[in-house]
Design an enzyme around this catalytic site. Structure first.
Site, short mmCIF file in Angstrom:
data_model
loop_
_atom_site.label_atom_id
_atom_site.label_comp_id
_atom_site.label_asym_id
_atom_site.label_seq_id
_atom_site.Cartn_x
_atom_site.Cartn_y
_atom_site.Cartn_z
N ARG A 244 0.84 -1.21 0.00
CA ARG A 244 0.00 0.00 0.00
C ARG A 244 0.88 1.27 0.00
O ARG A 244 0.55 2.27 0.61
CB ARG A 244 -0.95 0.04 1.21
CG ARG A 244 -1.95 -1.09 1.28
CD ARG A 244 -2.93 -1.06 0.12
NE ARG A 244 -4.03 -1.98 0.30
CZ ARG A 244 -4.04 -3.26 -0.10
NH1 ARG A 244 -2.99 -3.76 -0.73
NH2 ARG A 244 -5.09 -4.03 0.10
N SER B 150 -10.65 -0.71 3.11
CA SER B 150 -9.92 -0.83 4.37
C SER B 150 -9.48 0.55 4.83
O SER B 150 -8.79 1.26 4.08
CB SER B 150 -8.66 -1.68 4.20
OG SER B 150 -8.99 -2.97 3.77
N GLU C 234 -4.85 3.83 6.13
CA GLU C 234 -4.53 3.62 4.71
C GLU C 234 -5.13 4.72 3.85
O GLU C 234 -4.56 5.15 2.86
CB GLU C 234 -5.08 2.25 4.26
CG GLU C 234 -4.73 1.91 2.82
CD GLU C 234 -5.70 0.95 2.17
OE1 GLU C 234 -6.65 1.42 1.51
OE2 GLU C 234 -5.50 -0.27 2.32
P1 FAD Z 1 -8.83 8.59 -5.32
O1 FAD Z 1 -9.50 8.22 -4.04
O2 FAD Z 1 -9.52 9.56 -6.21
O3 FAD Z 1 -7.37 9.13 -4.97
C1 FAD Z 1 -6.53 8.43 -4.09
C2 FAD Z 1 -5.20 9.17 -3.96
O4 FAD Z 1 -4.50 9.14 -5.20
C3 FAD Z 1 -5.37 10.65 -3.65
O5 FAD Z 1 -4.27 11.05 -2.85
C4 FAD Z 1 -5.32 11.31 -5.00
O6 FAD Z 1 -4.89 12.66 -4.94
C5 FAD Z 1 -4.31 10.45 -5.71
N1 FAD Z 1 -4.54 10.33 -7.16
C6 FAD Z 1 -5.64 9.81 -7.77
N2 FAD Z 1 -5.48 9.80 -9.10
C7 FAD Z 1 -4.26 10.35 -9.34
C8 FAD Z 1 -3.53 10.63 -10.52
N3 FAD Z 1 -4.01 10.38 -11.75
N4 FAD Z 1 -2.31 11.21 -10.40
C9 FAD Z 1 -1.80 11.49 -9.18
N5 FAD Z 1 -2.44 11.24 -8.02
C10 FAD Z 1 -3.66 10.69 -8.11
N6 FAD Z 1 -7.63 -0.76 -2.45
C11 FAD Z 1 -6.81 -1.82 -2.58
O7 FAD Z 1 -5.59 -1.67 -2.75
N7 FAD Z 1 -7.28 -3.10 -2.52
C12 FAD Z 1 -8.59 -3.37 -2.33
O8 FAD Z 1 -8.98 -4.53 -2.28
C13 FAD Z 1 -9.49 -2.27 -2.21
N8 FAD Z 1 -10.80 -2.49 -1.99
C14 FAD Z 1 -11.65 -1.44 -1.85
C15 FAD Z 1 -13.01 -1.70 -1.65
C16 FAD Z 1 -13.91 -0.65 -1.52
C17 FAD Z 1 -15.38 -0.97 -1.30
C18 FAD Z 1 -13.45 0.69 -1.61
C19 FAD Z 1 -14.42 1.83 -1.52
C20 FAD Z 1 -12.11 0.95 -1.80
C21 FAD Z 1 -11.19 -0.10 -1.92
N9 FAD Z 1 -9.81 0.11 -2.11
C22 FAD Z 1 -8.96 -0.95 -2.27
C23 FAD Z 1 -9.25 1.50 -2.12
C24 FAD Z 1 -9.36 2.20 -3.50
O9 FAD Z 1 -10.31 1.60 -4.31
C25 FAD Z 1 -8.02 2.20 -4.24
O10 FAD Z 1 -7.04 2.83 -3.45
C26 FAD Z 1 -8.11 2.94 -5.58
O11 FAD Z 1 -6.93 2.77 -6.31
C27 FAD Z 1 -8.39 4.42 -5.43
O12 FAD Z 1 -8.66 4.93 -6.72
P2 FAD Z 1 -9.40 6.30 -6.92
O13 FAD Z 1 -9.36 6.62 -8.38
O14 FAD Z 1 -10.75 6.25 -6.31
O15 FAD Z 1 -8.44 7.28 -6.12
N1 EPU Z 2 -10.98 -10.57 10.04
C1 EPU Z 2 -11.65 -10.62 11.25
N2 EPU Z 2 -12.65 -9.71 11.46
C2 EPU Z 2 -13.00 -8.79 10.54
C3 EPU Z 2 -12.30 -8.72 9.33
C4 EPU Z 2 -11.28 -9.63 9.10
O1 EPU Z 2 -11.38 -11.45 12.09
O2 EPU Z 2 -13.92 -8.03 10.82
C5 EPU Z 2 -9.96 -11.57 9.78
C6 EPU Z 2 -10.48 -12.57 8.72
O3 EPU Z 2 -11.19 -13.60 9.31
C7 EPU Z 2 -9.22 -13.05 8.07
C8 EPU Z 2 -8.28 -11.86 8.18
O4 EPU Z 2 -8.83 -10.99 9.16
O5 EPU Z 2 -8.68 -14.12 8.81
C9 EPU Z 2 -8.10 -11.12 6.86
O6 EPU Z 2 -9.35 -10.66 6.39
P1 EPU Z 2 -9.64 -10.42 4.83
O7 EPU Z 2 -9.24 -11.61 4.02
O8 EPU Z 2 -11.02 -9.91 4.70
O9 EPU Z 2 -8.62 -9.30 4.39
P2 EPU Z 2 -8.14 -7.97 5.10
O10 EPU Z 2 -6.76 -8.18 5.62
O11 EPU Z 2 -9.16 -7.49 6.06
C10 EPU Z 2 -6.98 -7.12 2.96
C11 EPU Z 2 -6.86 -5.82 2.23
C12 EPU Z 2 -8.06 -5.60 1.34
C13 EPU Z 2 -8.12 -6.74 0.33
C14 EPU Z 2 -8.23 -8.05 1.09
C15 EPU Z 2 -8.19 -9.25 0.17
C16 EPU Z 2 -5.50 -4.34 3.56
C17 EPU Z 2 -5.46 -3.16 4.45
N3 EPU Z 2 -6.71 -4.73 3.16
O12 EPU Z 2 -8.09 -7.00 3.82
O13 EPU Z 2 -7.89 -4.37 0.63
O14 EPU Z 2 -9.21 -6.58 -0.54
O15 EPU Z 2 -7.14 -8.17 2.02
O16 EPU Z 2 -6.89 -9.41 -0.30
O17 EPU Z 2 -4.45 -4.89 3.22
C18 EPU Z 2 -8.31 -2.04 0.74
O18 EPU Z 2 -7.09 -1.87 0.70
O19 EPU Z 2 -9.12 -1.07 0.75
C19 EPU Z 2 -8.85 -3.39 0.76
C20 EPU Z 2 -10.15 -3.65 0.85
#
Ligand code: FAD
Ligand code: EPU
Length: 338
Positions: free
Chosen positions: A164, A238, A334
């Site tokens: 991240r 997250s 994050e």
């Molecule tokens: P924004 O929120 O618009 O911007 C994020 C940051 O990047 C800001 O600081 C912004 O200024 C900068 N930025 C954006 N675009 C540019 C650009 N073109 N040039 C320079 N800077 C820029 N993230 C994960 O890694 N893994 C996940 O599994 C994951 N799951 C998610 C699930 C949900 C339901 C949600 C809501 C979010 C999740 N995220 C996850 C976080 C998010 O989706 C990612 O970080 C995504 O890449 C953000 O993209 P965005 O376009 O919305 O960025």
């Molecule tokens: N867990 C709990 N309680 C909860 C949530 C999770 O006990 O309420 C335990 C689960 O049971 C599991 C472990 O935590 O044993 C990990 O949970 P999960 O697989 O859901 O993944 P996570 O670590 O919570 C991370 C990323 C996610 C990504 C998933 C899948 C980070 C900060 N988050 O979540 O990314 O989608 O793994 O790879 O690394 C994001 O960055 O926004 C994001 C959603």
């Protein structure tokens, strides 16, 4: 390219926080960006680049020029017998780009299905899920320098990707406007299904001959079952990172909390599941006003309707403190706080 003033940002952030931008401009080309850099509004104000607004928490009206990245286009730029090199413009919706690749059977991004946001933000925090990060298929990216307007190409090494993390969150914070990202994808996909939940889901789907479409569908099913849909309930995924601790810290915690969820890392440290720490601190489903800890995934903070950015932020501080008091472990946010 036009510049508007006093624009509501509520539709532009997935937390659904009500706040406004002093100035707002949508850019659709590199030329638009370079033109914008010459404007009075740009020169006299700070700026904030916006993609899908899915990794932001806005805590106040944004006294800056918000630049909404809407550069579009997906291009196959090079092909070898094993790989394709696909250049995706920063304003493309990430999941749509992933689907485009999957439909062409270009492998590598399927585990990253359904992550919200735009492609341009993907290098910012080296997005990752289900055992894969973009650094695994990243080839290069282009960005406009925020002061000189010059277009620069960044190699993978120059991006300094980590968990991240990237150079754009640190040394080069606010210094570049990412315009495109190029991925090296495989014509002969290698499947990554080691992440436990994927195997289970594929079993439940009763897949006989595995392909990347199935992996994508399995990931979509898992994500949809536990992550809140921002269209229904405001969130930014997250809110905290999974913290890394030394072996001795891990060992002591494991003695005291035998059910601790932790993963060994190559550097001998351990990554702790922050969701588990928060749940065990009694905060899963906790709610104060319209700010809450999600009932199914404690790592996700949610806006039940009218929470302000500050209320969500204060809740995150409460979570940090409660986890620190119980486990002695410091969580790190994050989400980008604006
Ligand atoms: P924004 O929120 O618009 O911007 C994020 C940051 O990047 C800001 O600081 C912004 O200024 C900068 N930025 C954006 N675009 C540019 C650009 N073109 N040039 C320079 N800077 C820029 N993230 C994960 O890694 N893994 C996940 O599994 C994951 N799951 C998610 C699930 C949900 C339901 C949600 C809501 C979010 C999740 N995220 C996850 C976080 C998010 O989706 C990612 O970080 C995504 O890449 C953000 O993209 P965005 O376009 O919305 O960025
Ligand atoms: N867990 C709990 N309680 C909860 C949530 C999770 O006990 O309420 C335990 C689960 O049971 C599991 C472990 O935590 O044993 C990990 O949970 P999960 O697989 O859901 O993944 P996570 O670590 O919570 C991370 C990323 C996610 C990504 C998933 C899948 C980070 C900060 N988050 O979540 O990314 O989608 O793994 O790879 O690394 C994001 O960055 O926004 C994001 C959603």
């Amino acid at each position: 390219m036009t510049i508007s003033s006093n624009i509501s940002l509520q539709p532009y952030n997935t937390f659904g926080i009500a706040a406004s931008a002093r100035y707002f401009s949508a850019v659709r080309s590199i030329q638009d960006i370079q033109e914008l850099l010459h404007s009075i509004e740009y020169k006299n104000n700070k700026h904030l680049i916006l993609g899908g607004g899915s990794n932001l928490l806005i805590t106040k009206n944004v006294d800056a020029l918000v630049i909404k990245n809407e550069l579009k286009g997906i291009e196959l730029i090079k092909e070898t017998s094993d790989h394709v090199f696909v250049k995706c413009a920063a304003g493309e919706v990430w999941h749509e780009f992933v689907m485009w690749c999957i439909n062409k059977n270009y492998g590598g991004l399927e585990n990253l299905s359904l992550i919200p946001g735009c492609t341009g933000a993907s290098p910012m925090q080296n997005i990752g899920a289900y055992g894969i990060e973009i650094k695994d298929t990243f080839y290069e990216m282009e960005a406009v320098h925020a002061e000189t307007g010059e277009l620069k190409t960044f190699s993978k090494t120059e991006c300094e990707f980590g968990y991240r993390e990237s150079v754009f969150k640190r040394k080069f914070k606010n210094q570049f406007i990412i315009t495109s990202v190029t991925f090296q994808l495989s014509k002969h996909p290698v499947f990554h299904i080691e992440y436990g939940a994927i195997k289970q889901e594929l079993d439940a789907m009763q897949i006989s001959e595995l392909n990347i479409q199935d992996i994508s569908q399995a990931v979509i099913n898992i994500r949809s079952s536990k992550l809140p849909d921002p269209k229904k309930i405001g969130n930014a995924g997250s809110f905290f990172k999974n913290p890394e601790v030394s072996f001795s810290v891990y060992e002591n915690l494991k003695k005291e909390f035998p059910n601790l969820v932790a993963y060994p890392l190559e550097n001998q440290n351990y990554k702790l599941a922050a969701g588990w720490l928060i749940e065990q601190s009694g905060l899963k489903g906790y709610r104060k006003g319209d700010a809450g800890v999600h009932v199914l995934q404690a790592l996700v903070l949610v806006n039940y309707g009218n929470a302000s950015g500050n209320e969500i932020y204060n809740l995150s501080t409460h979570v940090l403190q409660t986890v620190k008091d119980k486990f002695g472990v410091e969580l790190e946010r994050e989400v980008n706080i604006i």
